[in-house]
Design an enzyme around this catalytic site. Structure first.
Site, short mmCIF file in Angstrom:
data_model
loop_
_atom_site.label_atom_id
_atom_site.label_comp_id
_atom_site.label_asym_id
_atom_site.label_seq_id
_atom_site.Cartn_x
_atom_site.Cartn_y
_atom_site.Cartn_z
N ASP A 200 39.08 -68.39 55.02
CA ASP A 200 38.99 -69.59 54.20
C ASP A 200 39.74 -69.32 52.90
O ASP A 200 39.36 -68.44 52.12
CB ASP A 200 37.53 -69.95 53.92
N GLU B 155 43.16 -72.19 58.79
CA GLU B 155 43.11 -73.63 58.65
C GLU B 155 44.51 -74.22 58.57
O GLU B 155 45.43 -73.59 58.05
CB GLU B 155 42.32 -74.03 57.40
N CYS C 190 27.04 -76.65 58.44
CA CYS C 190 26.14 -75.52 58.21
C CYS C 190 26.41 -74.43 59.24
O CYS C 190 26.42 -74.69 60.45
CB CYS C 190 24.69 -75.99 58.30
N CYS D 78 22.75 -73.93 61.46
CA CYS D 78 22.25 -74.87 62.47
C CYS D 78 23.31 -75.83 62.96
O CYS D 78 23.08 -76.54 63.96
CB CYS D 78 21.06 -75.66 61.90
N CYS E 141 21.82 -76.54 52.99
CA CYS E 141 21.63 -77.35 54.20
C CYS E 141 20.33 -78.15 54.09
O CYS E 141 19.26 -77.61 53.73
CB CYS E 141 21.59 -76.45 55.44
N CYS F 9 18.11 -77.03 57.83
CA CYS F 9 17.46 -75.72 57.94
C CYS F 9 17.26 -75.04 56.59
O CYS F 9 16.79 -73.90 56.55
CB CYS F 9 18.27 -74.81 58.86
N ASP G 186 32.34 -70.94 50.24
CA ASP G 186 33.47 -70.31 50.93
C ASP G 186 33.00 -69.40 52.05
O ASP G 186 33.64 -69.32 53.10
CB ASP G 186 34.32 -69.53 49.92
#
Length: 485
Positions: free
Chosen positions: A227, A323, A377, A380, A396, A399, A406
């Protein structure tokens, strides 16, 4: 211009070295590069002359059959026409024999490529921004460059000198032993050489066909997600759960003080002025050279750091997930454009592309531009509807996981590698018709925020507007969340 296609097991790469020419050699280098520019300008003028002649004839009512014929701009045609006129043309007669024929061939090849790009762009066959017709190169602005494809092109046995056609033997600033060793072993073949002047230094770049076997990586069964960011250059999370952080060196920001002082000195000197024809003073040229050296040092530091990062990643992991960032769009943010450009997101992607495919047995997975790596997330799989850029901690709602933004994005990217192979149905799988169930904010859909559009939707009894139906159709056709390279 010849196009070299490497044989199986061979790759074409460049070896670039700085040169230390003496005064006579530097004058010869400038002469060759100037000859290439003169040949380019001749080709542009020779081709466009027929264009203007036809336009003038059309104004006089000349019929189509009697108009002047279009002059071709293919490289063989330009070479033939140039060889016929170079003996009598006032611009070349008397001095064209002082330089190698490769200098003129360089200018003609560049002109041919420029006309090809213009024609393809005008016909819609070329991607990118619209290109205009080729124009003349000014002596004060043109980059000094010349390419040699034939003749004596070699690295001498001592590794400290190179030989080029008509230029003779030139000393290199650093040893060229790496290229010399490969040539002597028979695992490399020099195809061409290009000399170029950049920021006060002459450079020679050899295009070499090299036999390169894929090297085994250190951890072939481990996948890593990368990332990229501004505050932190890269956050790497692998499939084993290990997270690494690569700080952003910020080479340009650290050199801004030197650049500011050097630019101030340049602005206080008497520089060139096109309107009055004023030439720059010696002090301005000296100050401008010092400013260019600072910029050159920043560029070299950035290039060195990015090469070390991408080489280490490609040599360690069996699968790399990156990415597909819209760097051109990100640079439109005036608050972050300088730091985004200094980070070099596009260069990192480019280096990973060829280092994973040509040097190491590494698989490169490129996540789709619309994959919500930061909004998803990693625990989950829930997707947030909205996550502002200044929010650096991911929380989140499902959860209650609390993790760095990052780090969370890097973990999601690393999970894409397993999803691409196993097809588990999560975001990033190939062949799935929908990436993941998401409310909004993670796709290409644009929200209608103007009150007029909301009122129109209300009057229509809740029916979708035309632009909304088009957006929903685009979302349904976006089947894949990644692309395998």
């Amino acid at each position: 211009m010849k196009t070299f296609r490497p044989q199986p097991g061979f790759v074409v790469q460049a070896y670039r070295y700085a040169l230390d020419p003496n005064a006579a050699q530097e004058q010869a280098l400038c002469s060759h590069c100037g000859a290439a520019r003169a040949a380019y300008n001749w080709a542009v003028g020779w081709v466009t002359a027929s264009w203007w002649q036809r336009r003038a004839e059309e104004t006089y009512g000349v019929c189509e059959e009697e108009l002047t014929e279009w002059r071709p701009w293919s490289l063989p045609s330009l070479r033939k026409a140039f060889n016929e006129t170079k003996h009598t043309d006032p611009g070349f007669a008397g001095w064209w024999a002082e330089n190698s024929k490769e200098a003129y061939s360089t200018g003609l090849a560049n002109a041919s490529a420029a006309f090809d790009n213009y024609a393809k762009s005008k016909n819609g066959k070329r991607k990118g921004a619209r290109m205009g017709a080729p124009r003349f190169k000014a002596k004060r602005k043109a980059r000094l460059s010349c390419r040699f494809t034939t003749g004596t092109i070699r690295v001498e046995q001592d590794g400290r000198h190179v030989t080029l056609p008509r230029l003779g033997t030139l000393r290199t600033h650093e040893p060229a032993l790496k290229l010399l060793t490969r040539v002597q072993a028979g695992t490399a073949r020099i195809l061409s050489a290009t000399v170029r002047h950049e920021r006060g230094r002459w450079l020679v770049s050899f295009q070499v066909e090299v036999k390169r076997d894929l090297e085994r990586v250190a951890r072939p069964n481990v996948a890593v997600g990368i990332d990229l960011g501004v505050k932190t250059l890269a956050v790497m999370a692998d499939s084993t759960g290990e997270v690494r952080t690569v700080p952003n060196p910020g080479h340009y920001d650290r050199a801004r003080g030197q650049l500011r002082r050097a630019s101030r000195i340049v602005s206080r000197r008497q520089g060139p002025d096109r309107r009055t024809g004023r030439k720059p003073s010696k002090r301005w040229e000296k100050a401008n050279t010092a400013l260019g050296k600072v910029h050159h040092r920043v560029a070299n530091l950035r290039e060195d750091a990015l090469h070390k990062l991408t080489t280490a990643v490609a040599a360690e992991y069996g699968t790399v997930v990156a990415e597909d960032l819209n760097v051109a769009g990100m640079l439109k943010n005036r608050r972050l454009a300088r730091r985004i450009a200094d980070a070099g997101f596009g260069e990192i992607r480019r280096q990973l592309d060829y280092k994973t495919g040509q040097r190491h047995a590494t698989r490169l997975v490129v996540a789709n531009r619309w994959y919500p790596s930061s909004k998803t997330c990693s625990g989950c799989g829930a997707v947030k509807a909205k996550l502002l850029l200044h929010v650096r901690t991911y929380e989140c709602d499902a959860c209650h996981l609390v993790i760095d933004r990052d780090h969370n994005a890097a973990l999601n990217l690393a999970a894409l590698a397993a999803a691409a192979v196993t097809g588990t149905g999560v975001a990033g799988d190939q062949g799935t018709t929908q990436a993941v169930s998401k409310p909004r904010g993670a796709d290409q859909k644009t929200r209608a925020t103007r009150p007029r559009r909301k009122a129109e939707a209300g009057r229509a009894g809740g029916a979708a507007l035309p632009h909304q139906r088009q957006t929903e159709a685009r979302d349904r056709t976006q089947a894949e969340a990644l692309t395998l390279w």
